[in-house]
Design an enzyme around this catalytic site. Structure first.
Site, mmCIF file in Angstrom:
data_model
loop_
_atom_site.group_PDB
_atom_site.id
_atom_site.type_symbol
_atom_site.label_atom_id
_atom_site.label_comp_id
_atom_site.label_asym_id
_atom_site.label_seq_id
_atom_site.Cartn_x
_atom_site.Cartn_y
_atom_site.Cartn_z
ATOM 1 C CE LYS A 112 28.009 36.822 44.984
ATOM 2 N NZ LYS A 112 28.793 35.896 45.809
ATOM 3 C CG ASP A 130 28.869 38.674 50.417
ATOM 4 O OD1 ASP A 130 28.133 39.183 51.297
ATOM 5 O OD2 ASP A 130 30.101 38.816 50.417
#
Length: 202
Positions: A112, A130
């Protein structure tokens, strides 16, 4: 969906405050399980004092902790940031690399975080999933799955190319402020009629 999001916000960007690729990288590492607001408050004190791999590495973990101890998991994050600085100095001439493998090899940098840096700094069409984007993708029907990686892959497949570069920021901001976890603000949502969410609040 993305046409409307673009009309409402033509130039979306991260809410993390940064002035260099390195500052953004550190801020994203610090933002894991923390709010952007909390990270910005900490880095507003840190970056005027140290904002390069060399200056932060010189602080050491004990010197860094007082700047970031208002952020969750600050001890492990201090360890990650110092380790990250060491690797940047030794392996990358103190510059932030622009490829996924090199970024993910850095301490505290997962998929991420790498995606955020690749997208925001290097303008690569990546999707950093997320909790906000994961929730929004599943609720709207844009990309449904029980795993983060699968949602990421489906988003990359489903989002039209012309919107891909800014899609991450549109989705995260919409999830943060409109399609909220406990009580989504469906009455304020500009894509409510395109959404598959059965528990709409309108």
């Amino acid at each position: 969906m993305f046409r409307r999001l673009r009309e409402a916000n033509p130039n979306p960007t991260t809410e993390l405050t940064y002035t260099s690729p390195f500052e953004l990288l550190v801020s994203v590492v610090l933002s894991a399980q923390a709010t952007d607001v909390g990270v910005n408050k900490a880095t507003a004190k840190l970056y005027p004092v140290a904002n390069t791999p060399e200056t932060i590495y010189a602080l050491g973990e004990d010197g860094l902790i007082p700047y970031i101890n208002t952020i969750g998991l600050y001890r492990s994050k201090a360890k990650h940031v110092i380790g990250l600085c060491k690797m940047l100095i030794e392996l990358h001439t103190s510059t932030v690399p622009n490829d996924r493998a090199s970024l993910e090899a850095l301490p505290g940098v997962g998929r991420k975080t790498a995606n955020v840096v690749l997208n925001t700094i290097f303008k690569q069409p990546t999707m950093a999933v997320d909790t906000h984007i994961f929730r929004l993708a599943n609720r709207t029907g844009l990309a449904t799955s029980k795993t983060v990686l699968d949602v990421e892959k489906k988003l990359l497949k489903n989002i039209p190319a012309e919107f891909m570069l800014d899609a991450h920021h549109w989705l995260i901001l919409h999830g943060r402020y409109v399609c909220q976890a406990r009580k989504p603000k469906c009455g304020e949502c500009i894509i409510v009629d395109l959404c598959d969410y059965k528990a709409k609040t309108v």
